[in-house]
Every structure is written in C-alpha cells, then in structure tokens.
Design a protein around this motif. Structure first.
Motif, PDB file in Angstrom:
ATOM      1  N   THR A   1       0.701  -1.281  -0.258  1.00 38.43           N
ATOM      2  CA  THR A   1      -0.051   0.100   0.018  1.00 38.43           C
ATOM      3  C   THR A   1       0.781   1.365  -0.090  1.00 38.43           C
ATOM      4  OG1 THR A   1      -1.751   1.066   1.192  1.00 38.43           O
ATOM      5  CG2 THR A   1      -0.090   0.301   2.543  1.00 38.43           C
ATOM      6  N   ASP A   2       0.104   2.257  -0.480  1.00 33.36           N
ATOM      7  CA  ASP A   2       0.777   3.601  -0.321  1.00 33.36           C
ATOM      8  C   ASP A   2      -0.238   4.621   0.404  1.00 33.36           C
ATOM      9  OD1 ASP A   2      -0.975   3.794  -2.268  1.00 33.36           O
ATOM     10  OD2 ASP A   2       0.284   4.770  -3.792  1.00 33.36           O
ATOM     11  N   ASP A   3      -1.159   3.767   1.032  1.00 27.43           N
ATOM     12  CA  ASP A   3      -2.159   4.775   1.684  1.00 27.43           C
ATOM     13  C   ASP A   3      -1.273   5.379   2.987  1.00 27.43           C
ATOM     14  OD1 ASP A   3      -3.959   5.358   4.020  1.00 27.43           O
ATOM     15  OD2 ASP A   3      -5.579   4.243   2.998  1.00 27.43           O
ATOM     16  N   PRO A   4      -1.234   6.881   3.156  1.00 24.36           N
ATOM     17  CA  PRO A   4      -0.346   7.323   4.295  1.00 24.36           C
ATOM     18  C   PRO A   4      -0.797   6.881   5.739  1.00 24.36           C
ATOM     19  CG  PRO A   4      -1.736   8.884   3.068  1.00 24.36           C
ATOM     20  CD  PRO A   4      -2.085   7.539   2.317  1.00 24.36           C
ATOM     21  N   THR A   5      -2.034   6.717   5.653  1.00 25.03           N
ATOM     22  CA  THR A   5      -2.272   6.316   7.355  1.00 25.03           C
ATOM     23  C   THR A   5      -2.116   5.029   7.584  1.00 25.03           C
ATOM     24  OG1 THR A   5      -4.540   7.938   6.993  1.00 25.03           O
ATOM     25  CG2 THR A   5      -4.538   6.112   8.793  1.00 25.03           C
ATOM     26  N   ILE A   6      -2.207   3.921   6.725  1.00 25.37           N
ATOM     27  CA  ILE A   6      -1.708   2.657   7.038  1.00 25.37           C
ATOM     28  C   ILE A   6      -0.283   2.561   6.993  1.00 25.37           C
ATOM     29  CG2 ILE A   6      -1.823   0.507   6.186  1.00 25.37           C
ATOM     30  CD1 ILE A   6      -4.779   0.862   5.227  1.00 25.37           C
ATOM     31  N   VAL A   7       0.378   3.253   5.969  1.00 20.65           N
ATOM     32  CA  VAL A   7       1.826   3.307   6.162  1.00 20.65           C
ATOM     33  C   VAL A   7       2.566   3.960   7.341  1.00 20.65           C
ATOM     34  CG1 VAL A   7       4.033   4.212   4.831  1.00 20.65           C
ATOM     35  CG2 VAL A   7       2.085   3.385   3.650  1.00 20.65           C
ATOM     36  N   ASN A   8       1.762   4.829   7.680  1.00 16.20           N
ATOM     37  CA  ASN A   8       2.113   5.448   9.101  1.00 16.20           C
ATOM     38  C   ASN A   8       2.006   4.718  10.129  1.00 16.20           C
ATOM     39  OD1 ASN A   8       3.244   7.720  10.781  1.00 16.20           O
ATOM     40  ND2 ASN A   8       1.096   8.395  11.243  1.00 16.20           N
ATOM     41  N   LEU A   9       0.991   3.987  10.316  1.00 18.73           N
ATOM     42  CA  LEU A   9       0.483   3.085  11.280  1.00 18.73           C
ATOM     43  C   LEU A   9       1.590   1.964  11.361  1.00 18.73           C
ATOM     44  CD1 LEU A   9      -0.965   2.113  13.867  1.00 18.73           C
ATOM     45  CD2 LEU A   9      -2.507   0.950  12.082  1.00 18.73           C
ATOM     46  N   ALA A  10       1.731   1.406  10.301  1.00 24.09           N
ATOM     47  CA  ALA A  10       2.668   0.239   9.860  1.00 24.09           C
ATOM     48  C   ALA A  10       4.266   0.751  10.533  1.00 24.09           C
ATOM     49  CB  ALA A  10       2.723  -0.162   8.508  1.00 24.09           C
ATOM     50  N   LYS A  11       4.601   1.734   9.864  1.00 23.40           N
ATOM     51  CA  LYS A  11       6.157   2.369  10.156  1.00 23.40           C
ATOM     52  C   LYS A  11       6.267   2.595  11.781  1.00 23.40           C
ATOM     53  CE  LYS A  11       7.578   4.119   5.808  1.00 23.40           C
ATOM     54  NZ  LYS A  11       8.024   5.326   4.991  1.00 23.40           N
TER      55      LYS A  11
END
Length: 162
Positions: free
Chosen positions: A112-122
C-alpha cells in the motif's frame, strides 16, 4: 431489525465507526462497544465494526481476543490491510510471535501507499524495535490459569461530620 430499518440508518454507518474509534481514544470502552455494535447491526456483512471491537481488545491488551477478531476479519477479507497491521501489532506484543508480527506489518508496507496505513505500520515497527526488542517495556502475560490473590486495597475510613 429488518432491511428497511437498516437502510434508514445506512448513512450513519461511517459516523458510528468514527465515533467508536474516538470513544476508544477517550477510554470509553462502553460507548465504543455500543457504537461498533450499532454499526454492525446496520451493516452485518461489514468488517469495520469488528475491526473496532478488535481495536478495543488490543487497547485493553486482551491479546487472545484481539487475535481472534483480526484473524476472523482476515478470513473474510484477506486483503484488509488495517486488520493485518492490527494483527501484526497484536503479535508484536506476544513474544513468541513477534517476528511473525514484524513480517505481517512489513508485508503491508509493500502492498500500500495509503499514508494512514503506512504511518501506522512504520510507527508499529519502530515501536517494536525501540521499545519491545530493547526490553524497555515488559508485559507479563496472564492467561488466567493461575488464581490471582487479591491485593489489599485502601482502608475505608467512614466519613464523620465535625
């Protein structure tokens, strides 16, 4: 509730989900649970309310319950990346499954490149690396098999008017 009654509230579904997550942030478990359950009644096939209920369990560190819920969501929707990240976080908190949790979360980052999911994952991976692996945070897992001894509480002193 029949389909006609559900349709009358369909437009409120998203609001109920958002309000549920806000209630979790405000530590209002009762309201959050009611909001997610109401959303589930409106849309019984949606996984969003179950993700909310899993999020409540995760916040309470009820890891078995959270795992069960997120796995159930992923059985229904294998590509639900939010549920996958939350399941990964649950695994991060379970020492024997920590590596599996990291893999699940890293897999989401490649999908994904969805910023919300990427941020949560990182943030989850960073937290796992900095705090959990470094031993800064220690959880004592209690499976409920041992009977807990009641700790002495505060002594109640009756109020006396002067």
């Amino acid at each position: 509730m029949d389909q006609e009654q559900r349709n009358a509230f369909k437009e409120d579904f998203g609001l109920l989900i958002e309000a549920g997550f806000i209630a979790v942030k405000q530590l209002d478990e009762t309201s959050a649970g009611r909001l997610f359950n109401a959303a589930q009644v409106i849309s019984p096939s949606s996984v969003a309310p179950r993700i909310g209920l899993g999020y409540i369990a995760l916040n309470k560190l009820e890891l078995k319950e959270a795992t069960k819920i997120f796995q159930g969501v992923l059985e229904q929707e294998p590509e639900n990346l939010l549920a996958q990240v939350f399941l990964g976080i649950t695994y991060l908190l379970t020492k024997p499954k920590r590596e599996e949790g990291e893999k699940l979360i890293q897999e989401v980052l490649t999908k994904t490149d969805d910023p919300t999911i990427v941020n949560l994952a990182k943030m989850s991976l960073e937290w796992g690396e900095k705090d959990l692996k470094a031993g800064k945070i220690r959880f004592r897992y209690d499976d409920g098999s041992k009977k807990k001894q009641k700790e002495p509480g505060p002594v109640e002193v009756p109020y006396q008017t002067p």
